[in-house]
Design an enzyme around this catalytic site. Structure first.
Site, short mmCIF file in Angstrom:
data_model
loop_
_atom_site.label_atom_id
_atom_site.label_comp_id
_atom_site.label_asym_id
_atom_site.label_seq_id
_atom_site.Cartn_x
_atom_site.Cartn_y
_atom_site.Cartn_z
N CYS A 128 -26.27 -37.71 -69.13
CA CYS A 128 -27.14 -37.85 -70.29
C CYS A 128 -27.75 -36.49 -70.67
O CYS A 128 -28.45 -35.88 -69.86
CB CYS A 128 -28.25 -38.85 -70.00
SG CYS A 128 -29.51 -38.94 -71.29
N LYS A 184 -28.52 -52.16 -66.28
CA LYS A 184 -29.75 -51.59 -65.73
C LYS A 184 -30.42 -52.51 -64.70
O LYS A 184 -30.44 -53.73 -64.88
CB LYS A 184 -30.73 -51.30 -66.86
CG LYS A 184 -30.20 -50.27 -67.85
CD LYS A 184 -31.02 -50.20 -69.12
CE LYS A 184 -30.36 -49.28 -70.14
NZ LYS A 184 -31.02 -49.32 -71.45
N VAL A 217 -33.75 -43.34 -70.21
CA VAL A 217 -33.77 -42.16 -69.36
C VAL A 217 -33.78 -40.95 -70.29
O VAL A 217 -33.19 -41.01 -71.37
CB VAL A 217 -32.55 -42.10 -68.39
CG1 VAL A 217 -32.57 -43.25 -67.43
CG2 VAL A 217 -31.23 -41.98 -69.11
N GLU A 260 -39.42 -39.98 -72.73
CA GLU A 260 -39.05 -39.10 -73.85
C GLU A 260 -38.98 -37.65 -73.33
O GLU A 260 -39.97 -37.11 -72.85
CB GLU A 260 -40.00 -39.19 -75.04
CG GLU A 260 -40.04 -40.55 -75.70
CD GLU A 260 -38.73 -40.94 -76.40
OE1 GLU A 260 -37.86 -40.06 -76.57
OE2 GLU A 260 -38.59 -42.12 -76.76
N SER A 261 -37.80 -37.06 -73.43
CA SER A 261 -37.55 -35.77 -72.78
C SER A 261 -38.50 -34.64 -73.20
O SER A 261 -38.99 -33.92 -72.32
CB SER A 261 -36.10 -35.35 -72.97
OG SER A 261 -35.73 -35.27 -74.32
#
Length: 239
Positions: free
Chosen positions: A30, A57, A70, A83-84
């Site tokens: 990802c 999941k 993720v 949230e990255s």
């Protein structure tokens, strides 16, 4: 500790976050999760990684984060963050050693503006790649992508720096990198031919220790992508 193999539905939940660590719930391929792994690696933060099967999941993960996203990060205190960009900003603030964000408010704002511009580019990578696989005419989208990449190139030209925040890697470079790592997978590497400064930036990023620690080879990306396209993604490919 990092549990490389992914956890799927029916699996037992991992134990508590190890003392002195932070935990990242991730998926090995990802690009959004890679952002967090880049920052964790670059800052030398003690952490463990728990990989999630995004097609099946685990129940305990959906209880933890009903959105099933993720990256998700869990602190020792049990706080959950997702949230990255939010995770990465948190990491830079909570672990102040080797700051990746500029100290000035304007410097931070500049990086956020660049990230906002880049967020408009990300969907194009996928649209063009999927269109090519379907045999569609993607010339309009590819022209738009080249135009947007040229603006990033102009940014580097105007700044006269190696990276987007100066002559060393900062947060914005890590926020953008995962998609450039995948350019060959998207069949879009040629889009850098007319953006020499951006192409040089990508070459310099490949020399970074954190990038080396988190990246996959083109062959590995392609092999995973094949399983994904067939509807049976092998999240543990290569292990």
């Amino acid at each position: 500790m990092s549990a490389e193999k992914c956890f799927a539905k029916g699996s037992a939940a991992p134990g508590p976050v190890p003392n002195g660590h932070i935990r990242l719930y991730s998926m090995r391929f990802c690009p959004f999760a890679q952002r967090a792994r880049l920052v964790l690696s670059a800052k030398g933060i003690k952490h463990d990684v728990v990989n999630i099967n995004l097609k099946d999941k685990p129940e305990w993960f959906l209880e933890m984060n009903p959105l099933g996203l993720v990256p998700t990060m869990e602190t020792l205190a049990g706080e959950l963050i997702y949230e990255s960009p939010i995770i990465c900003d948190y990491l830079d603030e909570f672990y102040p050693e080797k700051k990746l964000l500029p100290s000035s408010p304007f410097g931070k704002a500049q990086q956020k503006m660049t990230l906002e511009h880049f967020s408009k580019i990300v969907p194009l990578f996928y649209k063009i790649s999927m269109g090519k696989k379907s045999g569609d005419d993607v010339s309009v989208q590819e022209a738009e992508l080249k135009n947007r990449l040229s603006k990033l190139n102009e940014d580097l030209v105007n700044k006269k720096t190696k990276f987007f925040g100066g002559d060393s890697i900062t947060m914005i470079d890590y926020m953008m990198w995962p998609w450039f790592e995948r350019l060959e997978i998207f069949q879009l590497k040629h889009c850098l031919d007319s953006t020499p400064d951006l192409k040089k930036w990508a070459e310099l990023m490949l020399e970074d220790v954190a990038v080396k620690a988190t990246m996959h080879s083109v062959d590995t990306h392609k092999a995973f992508g094949k399983t994904y396209a067939e509807g049976k993604p092998n999240f543990d490919y290569g292990l």
